[in-house]
Design a protein around this motif. Structure first.
Motif, PDB file in Angstrom:
ATOM      1  N   THR A 102       0.650  -1.126  -0.010  1.00 40.81           N
ATOM      2  CA  THR A 102      -0.147  -0.123  -0.065  1.00 40.81           C
ATOM      3  C   THR A 102       0.809   1.400   0.103  1.00 40.81           C
ATOM      4  OG1 THR A 102      -0.095  -0.191   2.353  1.00 40.81           O
ATOM      5  CG2 THR A 102      -2.115  -1.147   1.199  1.00 40.81           C
ATOM      6  N   ALA A 103       1.957   1.140   0.504  1.00 42.06           N
ATOM      7  CA  ALA A 103       2.715   2.476   0.735  1.00 42.06           C
ATOM      8  C   ALA A 103       3.881   2.678  -0.396  1.00 42.06           C
ATOM      9  CB  ALA A 103       3.353   2.525   2.222  1.00 42.06           C
ATOM     10  N   ALA A 104       4.434   1.376  -0.789  1.00 36.36           N
ATOM     11  CA  ALA A 104       5.682   1.757  -1.605  1.00 36.36           C
ATOM     12  C   ALA A 104       5.447   1.301  -3.044  1.00 36.36           C
ATOM     13  CB  ALA A 104       7.039   0.685  -1.133  1.00 36.36           C
ATOM     14  N   LEU A 105       4.616   0.356  -3.321  1.00 41.47           N
ATOM     15  CA  LEU A 105       4.376  -0.153  -4.717  1.00 41.47           C
ATOM     16  C   LEU A 105       3.505   0.965  -5.497  1.00 41.47           C
ATOM     17  CD1 LEU A 105       4.523  -2.098  -6.795  1.00 41.47           C
ATOM     18  CD2 LEU A 105       2.274  -3.035  -5.900  1.00 41.47           C
ATOM     19  N   PRO A 106       2.812   1.770  -4.927  1.00 37.03           N
ATOM     20  CA  PRO A 106       2.010   2.934  -5.581  1.00 37.03           C
ATOM     21  C   PRO A 106       2.858   3.963  -5.951  1.00 37.03           C
ATOM     22  CG  PRO A 106       0.625   2.354  -3.790  1.00 37.03           C
ATOM     23  CD  PRO A 106       1.938   1.400  -3.580  1.00 37.03           C
ATOM     24  N   LEU A 107       4.016   4.093  -4.945  1.00 37.39           N
ATOM     25  CA  LEU A 107       4.960   5.280  -5.366  1.00 37.39           C
ATOM     26  C   LEU A 107       5.839   4.701  -6.532  1.00 37.39           C
ATOM     27  CD1 LEU A 107       6.116   6.379  -1.845  1.00 37.39           C
ATOM     28  CD2 LEU A 107       4.489   7.582  -3.308  1.00 37.39           C
ATOM     29  N   ARG A 114       0.700   9.598 -16.464  1.00 34.11           N
ATOM     30  CA  ARG A 114       0.700  10.754 -17.681  1.00 34.11           C
ATOM     31  C   ARG A 114      -0.113  11.898 -17.164  1.00 34.11           C
ATOM     32  NH1 ARG A 114       5.194   9.598 -20.636  1.00 34.11           N
ATOM     33  NH2 ARG A 114       5.435   7.214 -20.994  1.00 34.11           N
ATOM     34  N   THR A 115      -0.829  11.756 -16.141  1.00 32.63           N
ATOM     35  CA  THR A 115      -2.094  13.082 -16.117  1.00 32.63           C
ATOM     36  C   THR A 115      -1.906  13.126 -14.464  1.00 32.63           C
ATOM     37  OG1 THR A 115      -4.123  11.367 -15.628  1.00 32.63           O
ATOM     38  CG2 THR A 115      -3.259  12.180 -18.112  1.00 32.63           C
ATOM     39  N   TYR A 116      -2.750  14.335 -14.201  1.00 28.60           N
ATOM     40  CA  TYR A 116      -2.856  14.635 -12.506  1.00 28.60           C
ATOM     41  C   TYR A 116      -3.759  13.636 -11.980  1.00 28.60           C
ATOM     42  CZ  TYR A 116      -4.376  17.022  -8.353  1.00 28.60           C
ATOM     43  OH  TYR A 116      -4.348  17.191  -6.951  1.00 28.60           O
ATOM     44  N   PRO A 117      -4.927  13.093 -12.689  1.00 30.37           N
ATOM     45  CA  PRO A 117      -5.565  12.016 -11.804  1.00 30.37           C
ATOM     46  C   PRO A 117      -4.934  10.847 -11.763  1.00 30.37           C
ATOM     47  CG  PRO A 117      -6.819  13.139 -13.436  1.00 30.37           C
ATOM     48  CD  PRO A 117      -5.872  13.694 -13.575  1.00 30.37           C
ATOM     49  N   GLN A 118      -4.131  10.247 -12.425  1.00 33.59           N
ATOM     50  CA  GLN A 118      -3.435   9.053 -12.545  1.00 33.59           C
ATOM     51  C   GLN A 118      -2.188   9.364 -11.217  1.00 33.59           C
ATOM     52  OE1 GLN A 118      -1.556   8.543 -16.249  1.00 33.59           O
ATOM     53  NE2 GLN A 118      -3.645   7.656 -17.151  1.00 33.59           N
ATOM     54  N   LEU A 119      -1.612  10.502 -11.262  1.00 34.84           N
ATOM     55  CA  LEU A 119      -0.649  10.726 -10.172  1.00 34.84           C
ATOM     56  C   LEU A 119      -1.369  10.724  -8.933  1.00 34.84           C
ATOM     57  CD1 LEU A 119       2.240  11.904  -9.354  1.00 34.84           C
ATOM     58  CD2 LEU A 119       1.105  14.179  -9.396  1.00 34.84           C
ATOM     59  N   LEU A 120      -2.465  11.315  -8.759  1.00 28.57           N
ATOM     60  CA  LEU A 120      -3.358  11.177  -7.436  1.00 28.57           C
ATOM     61  C   LEU A 120      -3.756   9.972  -6.965  1.00 28.57           C
ATOM     62  CD1 LEU A 120      -4.261  13.757  -5.780  1.00 28.57           C
ATOM     63  CD2 LEU A 120      -6.359  13.391  -6.793  1.00 28.57           C
ATOM     64  N   LEU A 121      -4.022   8.851  -8.115  1.00 30.18           N
ATOM     65  CA  LEU A 121      -4.498   7.499  -7.714  1.00 30.18           C
ATOM     66  C   LEU A 121      -3.260   6.828  -7.379  1.00 30.18           C
ATOM     67  CD1 LEU A 121      -6.787   6.771 -10.773  1.00 30.18           C
ATOM     68  CD2 LEU A 121      -7.609   6.765  -8.372  1.00 30.18           C
ATOM     69  N   CYS A 122      -2.199   7.367  -7.516  1.00 32.19           N
ATOM     70  CA  CYS A 122      -0.801   6.635  -7.017  1.00 32.19           C
ATOM     71  C   CYS A 122      -0.516   6.999  -5.645  1.00 32.19           C
ATOM     72  CB  CYS A 122       0.233   6.758  -7.685  1.00 32.19           C
ATOM     73  SG  CYS A 122       0.095   5.819  -9.470  1.00 32.19           S
ATOM     74  N   PRO A 125      -3.192   6.242  -2.301  1.00 34.45           N
ATOM     75  CA  PRO A 125      -2.980   4.936  -1.605  1.00 34.45           C
ATOM     76  C   PRO A 125      -1.802   4.948  -0.719  1.00 34.45           C
ATOM     77  CG  PRO A 125      -4.004   4.691  -3.808  1.00 34.45           C
ATOM     78  CD  PRO A 125      -3.649   6.108  -3.577  1.00 34.45           C
ATOM     79  N   ALA A 126      -0.656   5.377  -1.577  1.00 42.20           N
ATOM     80  CA  ALA A 126       0.758   5.457  -0.835  1.00 42.20           C
ATOM     81  C   ALA A 126       0.705   6.182   0.707  1.00 42.20           C
ATOM     82  CB  ALA A 126       1.845   6.111  -1.745  1.00 42.20           C
ATOM     83  N   MET A 127       0.096   7.351   0.655  1.00 43.91           N
ATOM     84  CA  MET A 127      -0.124   7.973   1.962  1.00 43.91           C
ATOM     85  C   MET A 127      -0.935   7.218   2.930  1.00 43.91           C
ATOM     86  SD  MET A 127       2.095  10.477   1.614  1.00 43.91           S
ATOM     87  CE  MET A 127       2.778   9.212   0.448  1.00 43.91           C
ATOM     88  N   ILE A 128      -2.018   6.593   2.238  1.00 42.81           N
ATOM     89  CA  ILE A 128      -2.756   5.856   3.352  1.00 42.81           C
ATOM     90  C   ILE A 128      -1.778   4.661   3.917  1.00 42.81           C
ATOM     91  CG2 ILE A 128      -4.782   3.961   3.575  1.00 42.81           C
ATOM     92  CD1 ILE A 128      -6.034   5.657   1.241  1.00 42.81           C
ATOM     93  N   GLY A 129      -1.014   4.096   3.089  1.00 44.56           N
ATOM     94  CA  GLY A 129      -0.047   3.050   3.522  1.00 44.56           C
ATOM     95  C   GLY A 129       0.977   3.532   4.314  1.00 44.56           C
ATOM     96  N   TRP A 130       1.414   4.773   4.215  1.00 46.91           N
ATOM     97  CA  TRP A 130       2.514   5.304   5.042  1.00 46.91           C
ATOM     98  C   TRP A 130       2.185   5.516   6.497  1.00 46.91           C
ATOM     99  CZ3 TRP A 130       7.245   5.242   5.871  1.00 46.91           C
ATOM    100  CH2 TRP A 130       7.943   6.279   6.592  1.00 46.91           C
TER     101      TRP A 130
END
Length: 427
Positions: A102-107, A114-122, A125-130
């Protein structure tokens, strides 16, 4: 004559051998280095990717997009209390694997966005995992090291983490200046290295019967999983008035911190026109170098005067940070502000973790106290990141939110000093 039978002599219970410091510290250092190389770059890189690469064209939308990613970092710390519940129910190996997924893989997956929504979708979840690292990190810190050396050991780990941050930020900042797509290679590689780091920390924990070998709690999974942690957190804060006042002071400090955190990437790009390398070097690099130099002295100070007085002292120093940001007219001015920020954060980085560890008292309470402390980071992230941006957008000026921040730092220092006086009088 009456003969009284002597009671049988009971064998004393076996004493668990104290783990040797060397192997645990060596493995912990490797973990800390790899961990910092990934997560320290996310803090500055993702906001700058929004400002310079994936954000909207108009300033207002891009400002709020920036706030969304900066706020996500502290906001999802609110879930730490639920991660603590998960830690009680799962084996350490399973828990650490979920943390990495949840934390490292999404990063690592940010390398293909390629887009802002894709960046947010990664990023989200990473911040939830952190948020899941804080409870287990506090537990292992308590289990690995004795009370007598924990402050200095944690200072050493912070030095390693800050050193890794400096090296990786310098490397990535310079790389991005000549190759804007460098993050597409760096982040996947750092996420893979984080899997190695998690494996190391699990192997260390297996050497402790009370940590790696403990069985998870066999409690039922039902709606109470969501309710019980919140109720228990409230009960702890009501019952432990010293911990509650410590958290109130940290809440005030956190409000000031969040106001600056929300506005820094906007101020750097909008007011000063900074790009990747200038921003990384003038903010994160200088911050980390000063923190590195002062972390060991701060560890010594914390062992001598405690987390409460150390926090109050550095909160007072941090009051100068927003004022210097306000006065900055060049990247050099931001660098001066970041140096003062580093002085304060060298102390905060220690008292942030070691305060709850010390106030928890018993080892089994440490993960819960650290989880409560981390959860309240999320609360202040929710409240004050957006407030800082709102005040800036309403006034069109950085002046008011940064003055509010300086005032809150001073107030937090006063709260810690009053807590110290009250606890000394009680003792």
């Amino acid at each position: 004559m009456t003969v009284t039978a002597c009671p049988p002599q009971l064998e004393p219970p076996p004493v668990e051998p104290t783990p040797r410091l060397g192997p645990f510290l060596a493995g912990h250092i490797v973990f800390t280095f790899l961990n910092a190389a990934l997560f320290s770059n996310v803090i500055w890189l993702v906001p700058m990717l929004v400002r310079l690469r994936f954000g909207a064209a108009d300033d207002a939308t891009r400002d709020w997009q920036t706030t969304l990613v900066t706020a996500a970092i502290p906001t999802f710390m609110v879930l730490s209390i639920f991660w603590n519940e998960l830690l009680r129910r799962l084996s350490l190996r399973t828990y650490l694997l979920i943390f990495w997924l949840t934390a490292a893989l999404p990063l690592g997956l940010i390398g293909v966005v390629r887009t802002y929504p894709q960046l947010l979708l990664c990023h989200i979840p990473a911040m939830i995992g952190w948020a899941g690292w804080m409870p287990v990190g506090g537990k292992l810190l308590k289990d690995f090291y004795s009370d007598a050396v924990r402050g200095r050991v944690y200072a050493v780990l912070n030095v390693v983490g800050v050193g890794a941050s400096i090296a990786s930020i310098y490397f990535l900042g310079g790389w991005l200046a000549v190759a804007p797509d460098a993050f597409r290679l760096f982040l996947p590689a750092a996420a893979a290295a984080q899997l190695v780091a998690v494996a190391i920390i699990w192997r260390l924990a297996r050497r402790l019967p009370n940590t790696g070998g403990a069985q998870p709690t066999a409690a039922p999974w039902n709606w109470s999983v969501l309710v019980r942690p919140v109720l228990h957190m409230g009960a702890v804060l009501r019952a432990d008035h010293v911990f509650r006042r410590y958290e109130q002071a940290f809440m005030t400090y956190g409000a000031a911190y969040m106001l600056c955190d929300a506005l820094l990437p906007v101020l750097a790009t909008t007011k000063l026109g900074m790009e990747y390398r200038a921003y990384a070097y003038s903010t994160q690099m200088i911050l980390k170098v000063v923190t590195l130099v002062l972390t060991l002295p701060m560890g010594w100070l914390l062992d001598r005067i405690g987390a409460v007085r150390t926090s109050g002292l550095v909160f007072a120093v941090l009051a100068f940070y927003p004022l210097l940001l306000l006065a900055a007219g060049t990247p050099t001015g931001v660098g001066v502000a970041s140096a003062v920020y580093g002085v304060g954060m060298a102390g905060v980085s220690l008292s942030w973790m070691l305060g709850p560890v010390a106030l928890a008292g018993h080892a089994e309470r440490v993960p819960h106290y650290v989880a409560i402390h981390t959860t309240l980071v999320g609360v202040r992230g929710v409240l004050f990141q957006g407030l800082g941006m709102l005040v800036y957008r309403m006034t069109g000026s950085f002046t008011w939110p940064l003055l509010i921040s300086a005032t809150a730092f001073v107030w937090a220092a006063g709260q810690m000093w009053r807590l110290h006086v009250a606890t000394r009088r009680t003792a």
